[in-house]
Design an enzyme around this catalytic site. Structure first.
Site, mmCIF file in Angstrom:
data_model
loop_
_atom_site.group_PDB
_atom_site.id
_atom_site.type_symbol
_atom_site.label_atom_id
_atom_site.label_comp_id
_atom_site.label_asym_id
_atom_site.label_seq_id
_atom_site.Cartn_x
_atom_site.Cartn_y
_atom_site.Cartn_z
ATOM 1 N N GLY A 1 0.778 -1.236 0.000
ATOM 2 C CA GLY A 1 0.000 0.000 0.000
ATOM 3 C C GLY A 1 0.806 1.281 0.000
ATOM 4 O O GLY A 1 0.283 2.339 0.355
ATOM 5 N N LEU A 2 2.058 1.230 -0.420
ATOM 6 C CA LEU A 2 2.835 2.476 -0.478
ATOM 7 C C LEU A 2 2.344 3.348 -1.641
ATOM 8 O O LEU A 2 1.865 2.834 -2.658
ATOM 9 C CB LEU A 2 4.332 2.195 -0.697
ATOM 10 C CG LEU A 2 5.094 1.503 0.416
ATOM 11 C CD1 LEU A 2 6.579 1.452 0.060
ATOM 12 C CD2 LEU A 2 4.892 2.185 1.758
ATOM 13 N N CYS A 3 2.529 4.643 -1.503
ATOM 14 C CA CYS A 3 2.193 5.555 -2.590
ATOM 15 C C CYS A 3 3.358 5.619 -3.571
ATOM 16 O O CYS A 3 4.001 6.669 -3.753
ATOM 17 C CB CYS A 3 1.886 6.937 -2.027
ATOM 18 S SG CYS A 3 0.624 6.860 -0.760
ATOM 19 N N GLU A 4 3.659 4.489 -4.125
ATOM 20 C CA GLU A 4 4.765 4.296 -5.072
ATOM 21 C C GLU A 4 4.314 3.178 -5.978
ATOM 22 O O GLU A 4 4.028 2.076 -5.487
ATOM 23 C CB GLU A 4 6.012 3.785 -4.326
ATOM 24 C CG GLU A 4 6.894 4.818 -3.701
ATOM 25 C CD GLU A 4 7.731 5.591 -4.701
ATOM 26 O OE1 GLU A 4 7.740 5.244 -5.899
ATOM 27 O OE2 GLU A 4 8.377 6.544 -4.257
ATOM 28 N N ASN B 1 6.029 6.277 4.080
ATOM 29 C CA ASN B 1 4.564 6.318 4.257
ATOM 30 C C ASN B 1 4.137 6.007 5.695
ATOM 31 O O ASN B 1 3.004 5.590 5.946
ATOM 32 C CB ASN B 1 3.859 5.316 3.323
ATOM 33 C CG ASN B 1 3.514 5.896 1.956
ATOM 34 O OD1 ASN B 1 2.926 5.228 1.134
ATOM 35 N ND2 ASN B 1 3.873 7.137 1.684
#
Ligand SMILES: *Cc1c(COP(=O)(O)O)cnc(C)c1O
Length: 422
Positions: free
Chosen positions: A339-342, A379
């Site tokens: 769920g990382l914003c990557e 994050n």
């Protein structure tokens, strides 16, 4: 390579009652059996020792297991040296192989009596000023060019920042002898994650020839040759794993061919493996939280790249088993994500799995080395627990999961985050 998990779904579900996902879990039995096999493979060499590369799995419980199996440790920083010391390693149990080395690190390594492996010729004077030159000292060799086995380029040492050139090895040995060094080691790490029984023998041939030349031209007393790490594991099911017994035998032949005739038949062989010692004996267990159908199919897990960085960082393959569905056909193509914003936070891309559902437990293979240890907090993700599956099948926590208080601990001086610091 057989990709049977060392945990069943039932075992894993039971563990999650006490330790929530995600977590890394290590297989004590596998670690010990493999360490014994490594020792056996090099039993022909009187001084042989494996120095486990601490950076691969810096956990005191793991280091203690390897210590019981007669391994030393290879440290690359002050904190790794502190970890080694706390676990009872000292003196010749420790190799210190670092680069761009801070003064404090050298001083502590010297104090522990570790074998110091110099990464550069300029470090000779640097170390001399800090601590003096120890009686036994090691120099890291960079052969330059491409590292090739028959015609296959394994790696490009010419592009690597490490080590002395060949010419510098001779110069360095002479300088060190003038400054009082009495015994020498040679170290080289020329290719990474090699899945071939020929890596160590090919490397050994280069290093043994260099040792013979150094002996002849400088008269130095060479007491050990450190083949370092780089022995890989079969991350993919279609790869043939390395056979450590064949590797040991390959090195023995080169030893007989080159070192013995050069009068260097007493030289000890050291290894410094991380991946080969631990990777297959660790797994990351994570639960499916969400599924998503847009232009592609996504399976979203409660673990992310902050728990296992290799796929995001190198596009590395890690095999995935959906626990309890081992026998079902892999008919479902998906990306397995965290769920990382990557957008590179994907454990697998276009992977064929059995039809996978929310709540399934996913077993990510071969995370025992360079897995947890490369973790980070991006994050605001917290580091997971590490667990040990003991030889008697009981499970022991060997590192607790981070809490918010750990994440905010470095603000303890200012009062702002106190309500989370308990
Ligand atoms: C990383 C490293 C190792 C271990 O490498 P593996 O590929 O895990 O075997 C050994 N020695 C040095 C100096 C290293 O940097």
């Amino acid at each position: 390579m057989d990709k049977t998990p060392f945990l069943t779904k039932e075992q894993a579900e039971k563990i999650t009652k006490e330790f929530p996902t995600p977590f890394h879990i290590y297989d004590e039995k596998g670690i010990r059996e493999n360490a014994r096999l490594v020792k056996k493979a090099f039993a022909w060499n009187k001084g042989f020792r494996e120095y486990f590369a601490v950076k691969a799995t810096p956990n005191p419980f793991i280091l203690k297991i390897l210590q019981e199996e007669d391994c030393g440790v290879d440290c690359s920083s002050l904190t790794e040296l502190q970890l080694a010391e706390a676990c009872g390693f000292s003196g010749s149990d420790i190799m210190f192989s670092s680069n761009v080395t801070p003064a404090e690190d050298y001083k502590f390594a010297y104090k522990l009596g570790a074998y110091i492996n110099l990464d550069d010729i300029t470090h000779i004077e640097y170390l001399e000023k800090l601590t003096g030159i120890p009686e036994t000292i090691c120099c890291r060799f960079n052969a330059g060019g491409n590292f090739t086995i028959s015609t296959f380029v394994m790696d490009k040492p010419q592009d690597a920042k490490y080590g002395f050139t060949r010419k510098q090895m001779f110069e360095g040995f002479r300088m060190l002898m003038e400054k009082g060094a009495k015994h020498f080691g040679i170290h080289a790490f020329l290719a990474s994650n090699t899945v071939t029984n020929d890596y160590y023998p090919t490397l050994a041939k280069q290093m043994f020839q260099l040792a013979a030349d150094l002996r002849k031209e400088t008269g130095a007393d060479i007491t050990f040759i450190n083949l370092s790490g780089g022995v890989g594991v079969a991350y993919k099911p279609d790869q043939t794993p390395n056979d450590i017994l064949a590797i040991g035998e390959g090195v023995r032949r080169v030893y007989e061919d080159i070192l013995v005739p050069a009068g260097l038949g007493d030289v000890a062989i050291f290894t410094e493996m991380g991946r080969f010692m631990l990777a297959p004996y660790g797994a990351l267990i994570t639960r499916v939280l969400h599924k998503k159908h847009i232009y592609k199919e996504y399976v979203g897990c409660d673990a992310c790249a902050a728990n296992l960085m290799r796929p995001a960082m190198y596009g590395a393959y890690h095999h995935i088993t959906v626990l309890g569905k081992e026998d079902q056909p892999c008919t479902y193509m998906c990306d397995v994500t965290g769920g990382l914003c990557e957008n590179n936070d994907k454990f697998a891309i276009d992977r064929m799995l059995p039809p996978t559902d929310i709540g399934d437990l996913i077993y990510i293979h071969d995370t025992g080395a360079h897995g947890f240890s490369m973790g980070y907090n991006y994050n605001g993700k917290l580091r997971s627990a590490e667990l040990l599956l003991c030889e008697d099948d009981s499970v022991k926590m060997i590192r607790r999961a981070e809490t918010a208080a750990d994440y905010f601990a470095t603000f303890d001086f200012c009062g702002i985050m106190d309500k989370y610091l308990k």
